[in-house]
Design a protein around this motif. Sequence first.
Motif, short mmCIF file in Angstrom:
data_model
loop_
_atom_site.label_atom_id
_atom_site.label_comp_id
_atom_site.label_asym_id
_atom_site.label_seq_id
_atom_site.Cartn_x
_atom_site.Cartn_y
_atom_site.Cartn_z
N SER A 93 0.89 -1.12 -0.09
CA SER A 93 0.15 -0.02 0.24
C SER A 93 0.88 1.35 0.20
O SER A 93 0.23 2.10 -0.03
CB SER A 93 -1.01 0.19 1.24
OG SER A 93 -0.12 0.39 2.65
N GLY A 94 2.17 1.08 0.18
CA GLY A 94 3.02 2.39 0.05
C GLY A 94 3.16 2.97 1.40
O GLY A 94 3.77 4.05 1.51
N ASP A 95 2.37 2.47 2.70
CA ASP A 95 2.34 3.33 3.77
C ASP A 95 3.37 2.63 4.66
O ASP A 95 3.20 1.50 5.19
CB ASP A 95 1.09 3.20 4.41
CG ASP A 95 0.88 4.07 5.53
OD1 ASP A 95 -0.34 4.56 6.00
OD2 ASP A 95 2.02 4.49 6.39
N VAL A 96 4.65 3.16 4.75
CA VAL A 96 5.62 2.88 5.33
C VAL A 96 5.38 2.71 6.83
O VAL A 96 5.62 1.61 7.58
CB VAL A 96 6.95 3.34 5.00
CG1 VAL A 96 8.11 2.71 5.74
CG2 VAL A 96 7.24 3.31 3.55
N GLU A 97 4.76 3.52 7.27
CA GLU A 97 4.54 3.61 8.78
C GLU A 97 3.61 2.52 9.34
O GLU A 97 3.83 1.94 10.26
CB GLU A 97 4.01 5.08 9.36
CG GLU A 97 5.13 6.11 9.02
CD GLU A 97 5.08 6.95 10.28
OE1 GLU A 97 4.23 6.78 11.25
OE2 GLU A 97 5.83 8.00 10.15
N GLN A 98 2.54 2.12 8.37
CA GLN A 98 1.59 1.10 8.70
C GLN A 98 2.18 -0.19 8.50
O GLN A 98 2.15 -0.89 9.51
CB GLN A 98 0.59 1.15 7.68
CG GLN A 98 -0.77 2.11 8.04
CD GLN A 98 -1.86 1.97 7.03
OE1 GLN A 98 -2.00 1.31 6.20
NE2 GLN A 98 -2.93 2.75 7.60
N ASP B 218 13.97 3.21 7.28
CA ASP B 218 13.73 3.92 8.14
C ASP B 218 13.88 5.68 7.74
O ASP B 218 13.22 6.43 8.23
CB ASP B 218 14.94 3.97 8.91
CG ASP B 218 16.39 3.96 8.54
OD1 ASP B 218 16.33 3.74 7.30
OD2 ASP B 218 17.41 4.12 9.22
N LEU B 219 14.34 6.05 6.63
CA LEU B 219 14.17 7.28 5.99
C LEU B 219 12.96 7.79 5.58
O LEU B 219 12.75 8.84 5.60
CB LEU B 219 15.35 7.33 4.81
CG LEU B 219 16.74 7.15 5.26
CD1 LEU B 219 17.63 7.38 3.95
CD2 LEU B 219 17.31 7.96 6.10
N ALA B 220 11.95 6.70 5.45
CA ALA B 220 10.74 6.96 4.85
C ALA B 220 9.78 7.27 6.20
O ALA B 220 8.52 7.55 5.88
CB ALA B 220 10.17 5.95 3.90
N LEU B 221 10.15 6.94 7.44
CA LEU B 221 9.45 7.09 8.72
C LEU B 221 9.50 8.39 9.13
O LEU B 221 10.37 9.13 8.94
CB LEU B 221 9.90 5.90 9.49
CG LEU B 221 9.68 4.39 9.17
CD1 LEU B 221 10.46 3.73 10.40
CD2 LEU B 221 8.39 4.13 9.22
N GLY B 222 8.46 8.83 9.89
CA GLY B 222 8.52 9.94 10.81
C GLY B 222 9.43 9.93 11.74
O GLY B 222 9.87 8.60 11.97
#
Length: 567
Positions: free
Chosen positions: A10-15, A75-79
Amino acid sequence: MTDWELGDRSGDVEQTFAALADHVIDGLLARSPETATALGDHRFDDRLADLSEDGVGETLARIDEDLAGVDQIDDLALGQAAAVDLEILRARLAAEKLSLETIRESTWNPLVANPGSALHLLLSRDFAPVEERLESVAGRLGAVPEHLAVARDVLGEMPQVHVETALGQFEGTLGLLRGPLEDALASAPGLRSLVEPVRDAAAGALEAHLGWLRDRLESGVAARDPRLGPEKYAAKLWATLDADLTPDDVLHRAETDLVRIEGEIARAAAEYLGEPAPPPDDAGALVRRALDAVAAEGPVDDTTVLPLCVAALGTTTAFVREHDLVTVHDDAVEIVEMPEIHRGVAVAYCDAPGPLEPRALPTFFAVAPTPTGWDGARVASFYREYNASMLHNLTVHEAMPGHVLQLAHSRRCSTPSRVRTTFMSGTFVEGWAVYAEQLMAERGYDAGHGERGALAIRLQQLKMQLRMTINAILDVRVHTRGMTEDEAMRLMQVRGHQEEGEAAGKWRRALLTSTQLSTYYVGWTAVADLVADLNAANPGWTDRQVHDAVLAHGSPPPRHLRSLLGL
């Protein structure tokens, strides 16, 4: 297909990361049922941990899979908050792997196999109806005979101090079956037919295990060196602290700070006695006289120690509110006598309800009176150490605004995953509690006794600074440099001004709990530095604003808290 792979599509890295964290945490709780119960997840309350070689092998394979999953997260895509959680999760998995693969404590530490805490957790809190909890107790009791048989199978050579401590704590577990369990059955007699057979079998297994441990002790088999050694200690220290510090770093900083604190306590002692500050060579005697005077003004005994802590909780809470030091949450606190199964390591502890616990339950502030069998001289020495002023300082550390309040704030933290809800950094938790002692003393907390009371509290707090700084020195020197008992006792009694009984207990604790004693000093210096930097960055903030900000992110390692605060 796993949940985190679905999330990645889904592209949602945090999820994706949150799903992975849930998967990893669920696995950890399943393989460590006692930890799950303590955290407030009750899915595994009827089980005990698998200490067998096959069980450890399965756990290590799962850890490797979990670490591979963590490494796949970008990790670079995470807040920032989620990135911190990712690093905490990675460090926790690495620490568990180190513990099982390298330290291998279950093969030499008999305390690991004691089921007492697993049972006590089910009996001490009303998180569910007593009938439901007793059904879980029955499950754990039924597992005790095999659990202890496995322990004997995997245990090799053991240190004498660990066997001696285990004998006392296993006796405490037997006492739990006769006392608290019987009390619970009296309130739910319909469960007797379920519980009594497995209780009797568990009691027999515990007696047999105690006999086996005594045989090992009396035959001289318990001769393993309890010291970890430089390499294992350095690895475990990293895992415990989650800080970029070597044992040499900790030792150098602690020994430097020890000299500074010695000067501070000498000046405080002179002020308390109304005498001029002495030259350095005479400072020790003056500090000893001042500490003896403080102890004489507040006599304590086994009948008054708990009531004094109850009163101290009231006065410390009132002081925090009056001086608006930090937001106070009115969560329930009960001051209780420490169960026998937990005695022999520390004089007090804070036992908060688990962060995953859905019900509002009280936090226990447990205090240990002197053990049965101590003679009058040893009891008197103990209460010179834990005099009335020291009990106020202890209450600050364990309760207000120390552990009880910090953990209340931590429970209210909102995070992007369950990582910081599930895992807490002992370095931060202990560091905050020691910082809280310093804060209260510097703000003039007097225990209700005016200026002289404030000076007495300040003296005791500086003595505690000496103690926790020496704790770190002991921890490193005992496990990596062969520090002898005589050297340790001299350091604690002469430079730390500790009573003989306190110093003897700490020597045993240094042997029993490698790296934990360093968390107080390292955490205190890290939290104090962080508060100073936060004040400098926000010069208009009040004490309450600064401290609420420090406590707003759960209980992460201090280095990660810096990132979360934008420092």
